[in-house]
Design an enzyme around this catalytic site. Structure first.
Site, PDB file in Angstrom:
ATOM      1  N   GLU A 130       2.128   4.093 109.761  1.00 33.28           N
ATOM      2  CA  GLU A 130       3.185   3.205 110.255  1.00 33.28           C
ATOM      3  C   GLU A 130       4.559   3.606 109.719  1.00 33.28           C
ATOM      4  O   GLU A 130       5.579   3.342 110.356  1.00 33.28           O
ATOM      5  CB  GLU A 130       2.852   1.759 109.842  1.00 33.28           C
ATOM      6  CG  GLU A 130       3.221   0.736 110.900  1.00 33.28           C
ATOM      7  CD  GLU A 130       2.604  -0.630 110.656  1.00 33.28           C
ATOM      8  OE1 GLU A 130       1.572  -0.911 111.277  1.00 33.28           O
ATOM      9  OE2 GLU A 130       3.130  -1.404 109.849  1.00 33.28           O
ATOM     10  N   HIS A 144     -21.492  14.873 106.453  1.00 37.66           N
ATOM     11  CA  HIS A 144     -22.628  14.964 107.376  1.00 37.66           C
ATOM     12  C   HIS A 144     -22.267  14.432 108.760  1.00 37.66           C
ATOM     13  O   HIS A 144     -23.139  14.232 109.593  1.00 37.66           O
ATOM     14  CB  HIS A 144     -23.828  14.208 106.792  1.00 37.66           C
ATOM     15  CG  HIS A 144     -24.313  14.837 105.517  1.00 37.66           C
ATOM     16  ND1 HIS A 144     -25.425  15.646 105.451  1.00 37.66           N
ATOM     17  CD2 HIS A 144     -23.789  14.811 104.269  1.00 37.66           C
ATOM     18  CE1 HIS A 144     -25.583  16.070 104.205  1.00 37.66           C
ATOM     19  NE2 HIS A 144     -24.598  15.583 103.467  1.00 37.66           N
ATOM     20  N   LYS A 178       2.197  -6.050 121.409  1.00 39.41           N
ATOM     21  CA  LYS A 178       2.377  -7.498 121.254  1.00 39.41           C
ATOM     22  C   LYS A 178       3.034  -8.077 122.494  1.00 39.41           C
ATOM     23  O   LYS A 178       2.602  -9.104 123.014  1.00 39.41           O
ATOM     24  CB  LYS A 178       3.272  -7.797 120.043  1.00 39.41           C
ATOM     25  CG  LYS A 178       2.613  -7.573 118.720  1.00 39.41           C
ATOM     26  CD  LYS A 178       3.505  -8.084 117.606  1.00 39.41           C
ATOM     27  CE  LYS A 178       3.051  -7.574 116.276  1.00 39.41           C
ATOM     28  NZ  LYS A 178       4.049  -7.745 115.235  1.00 39.41           N
TER      29      LYS A 178
HETATM   30  O1  PA5 Z   1       3.557  -3.189 107.329  1.00 41.72           O
HETATM   31  C1  PA5 Z   1       3.881  -4.096 108.079  1.00 41.72           C
HETATM   32  O2  PA5 Z   1       5.028  -4.554 108.090  1.00 41.72           O
HETATM   33  C2  PA5 Z   1       2.888  -4.725 109.027  1.00 41.72           C
HETATM   34  O3  PA5 Z   1       1.646  -4.128 108.912  1.00 41.72           O
HETATM   35  C3  PA5 Z   1       2.724  -6.216 108.729  1.00 41.72           C
HETATM   36  O4  PA5 Z   1       2.314  -6.386 107.409  1.00 41.72           O
HETATM   37  C4  PA5 Z   1       1.707  -6.855 109.678  1.00 41.72           C
HETATM   38  O5  PA5 Z   1       2.106  -6.668 111.000  1.00 41.72           O
HETATM   39  C5  PA5 Z   1       1.572  -8.343 109.403  1.00 41.72           C
HETATM   40  O6  PA5 Z   1       2.809  -8.976 109.488  1.00 41.72           O
HETATM   41  P1  PA5 Z   1       3.043 -10.402 108.890  1.00 41.72           P
HETATM   42  O7  PA5 Z   1       2.868 -10.347 107.425  1.00 41.72           O
HETATM   43  O8  PA5 Z   1       4.428 -10.776 109.283  1.00 41.72           O
HETATM   44  O9  PA5 Z   1       2.015 -11.324 109.521  1.00 41.72           O
END
Ligand code: PA5
Length: 453
Positions: A289, A310, A424
């Site tokens: 990410e 494996h 989303k």
């Molecule tokens: O790294 C990030 O920002 C995301 O993975 C968020 O942690 C994830 O989308 C969850 O978001 P939130 O804590 O607002 O529910």
């Protein structure tokens, strides 16, 4: 102290190449540490090991102690950065058969995770499991509006707390969220719930050392002071007065950046301990990410060795020559098992009689690394003393820093995730969420067109 070993990349990365990239590395370090880098408003994680907020830490410990005494299950509800790091640390350090241990052999509640997907069957089974048990929820969401945890919380609280008194609800629901904003903050204020704050300047995937991770980790009986001490030790290694390329995370960032620029487009992170599987999941999110944007970035792949030798061993040894691998190693095991003596030798293992299992695992690791390097896969190791809270803290800080530096060397903002919005917005449109009507019409046309083809 954490140690980084890149000897098995020497056939692929030359010293003069490392020297050539060190200027970029230095600039990335300076911009990160002075908080002048891309996305600098989200660099608060740099200081988390210092435990600036001792009061908050004491509150975390007090709440964890209460939950350990009062409940059978803690359900941790969250997704992405509000889930992975917590689970990674808990699974790395818990008994391998924690869920199966009888209650007289357990010292605290069982930790269950929810809100990290939208499976109806999962929630159905969880409701069945929790019925009639003493349960607490830790609902974790920085935005407070993420669909998966919000749905899970709504479903589970309806079942478990429908008839509960306001006092029970207050004792059993703990919220970890933004200081001011979001639906969870509003709920916490309205129902007077205990809350913990996710600092504004720490993004989700860098938040495991905030109450996001610290509270459930402490409920699991893991020493959070030791975890933070480990992170502080790793941080000290990076800011000490030493050659930049002698600092573990900085060197790892430099080597992986060079490899990526030479066409090694997939990094495999692995460990020879099955309890580290969720840690590689945390790492995949951290690097995936943070770094994979605009059609660029190294693809993060997680493996569990020797298990996956494996299944994916063939691919690593002889597949496309675009992999490099990073192995998390521990110098010592927590408990040693010796291979027993058996004179019949029907299994032809007598040559190993009396040999520690850890030695067998180490030789598998060395043999694999040599084979992979000979097959054209550069290999690096991150080595900690043993699987402990201290080591997890070291590893977390090491990888967070290396990730940030790797991104900054390629002029990528490590702290945003613009690509996550696409699914989303489609999901909301298809579900008919108010405000998404235009997108819904577009998607319906698109689906109709595909259907006609
Ligand atoms: O790294 C990030 O920002 C995301 O993975 C968020 O942690 C994830 O989308 C969850 O978001 P939130 O804590 O607002 O529910």
């Amino acid at each position: 102290m954490l140690h980084f070993d890149d000897q098995m990349t020497f056939d692929f990365v030359a010293p003069h190449e490392l020297d050539a990239i060190s200027g970029q590395l230095e600039l990335a370090c300076r911009n990160l540490d002075q908080r002048t880098c891309l996305g600098s408003e989200y660099t608060g994680w740099l200081y988390l090991p210092d435990r600036e907020n001792k009061e908050e830490l004491a509150r975390v410990e007090k709440c964890a102690k209460r939950l350990r005494e009062e409940v059978d299950y803690l359900v941790v509800i969250g997704i992405g950065g509000s889930y992975l790091g917590t689970r990674a640390v808990i699974e790395a350090l818990s008994h391998h058969f924690d869920a199966q241990l009888p209650s007289d052999k357990r010292s605290g509640p069982k930790i269950i995770f929810a809100g990290h997907q939208l499976s109806s069957d999962y929630l159905y089974d969880l409701k069945e499991l929790l019925h009639g048990q003493r349960v607490a929820f830790n609902v974790i969401s920085k935005s407070g509006t993420t669909t998966e945890p919000a749905v899970a919380f709504r479903v589970l609280r309806e079942v478990l707390f429908r008839d509960a008194s306001e006092d029970t609800f207050r004792k059993r629901v703990i919220i970890t969220t933004d200081r001011q904003r979001g639906a969870l903050r509003r709920l916490a204020e309205e129902r007077d719930l205990e809350t913990f704050v996710i600092p504004d300047d720490v993004g989700g995937r860098f938040s495991v050392l905030t109450p996001v991770g610290l509270l459930p980790i402490a409920v699991a009986g893991i020493d959070i002071d030791e975890l933070l001490d480990g992170a502080a030790s790793s941080r000290d290694q990076e800011i000490q007065d030493a050659e930049l390329l002698e600092k573990p995370a900085a060197r790892y960032a430099a080597v992986r950046t060079l490899l990526a620029r030479k066409g090694y487009t997939t990094e495999i992170l692995g460990a020879y301990e099955p309890s580290m599987r969720m840690f590689t999941e945390w790492w995949k999110q951290l690097f995936g990410e943070s770094a994979c944007k605009d059609g660029r970035g190294v693809i993060p792949l997680g493996v569990d060795f020797t298990t996956d030798l494996h299944s994916l061993g063939q691919m690593i040894q002889e597949g496309p020559r675009t992999f490099f691998e990073t192995i998390i190693r521990f110098s010592n095991v927590r408990h040693e098992v010796l291979i027993p003596d058996d004179g019949t030798n029907l299994d032809q293992l007598q040559y190993l009689a009396g040999t520690p299992m850890s030695e067998v695992n180490d030789k598998a690791m060395l043999g694999t690394a040599l084979a992979h390097v000979a097959g054209g896969v550069p290999n690096m190791s991150v080595i900690c003393e043993k699987r402990s809270a201290f080591a997890m803290g070291e590893l977390i800080y090491f990888f967070e820093r290396a990730c940030a530096l790797s991104c900054l060397m390629d002029a990528v903002n490590p702290f945003n995730q613009p690509g996550v919005e696409a699914y989303k917005s489609n999901m909301f449109a298809l579900l008919g969420k108010p405000g998404h009507e235009k997108r819904r019409a577009e998607l319906e046309n698109l689906l109709e067109e595909r259907h006609r083809r």
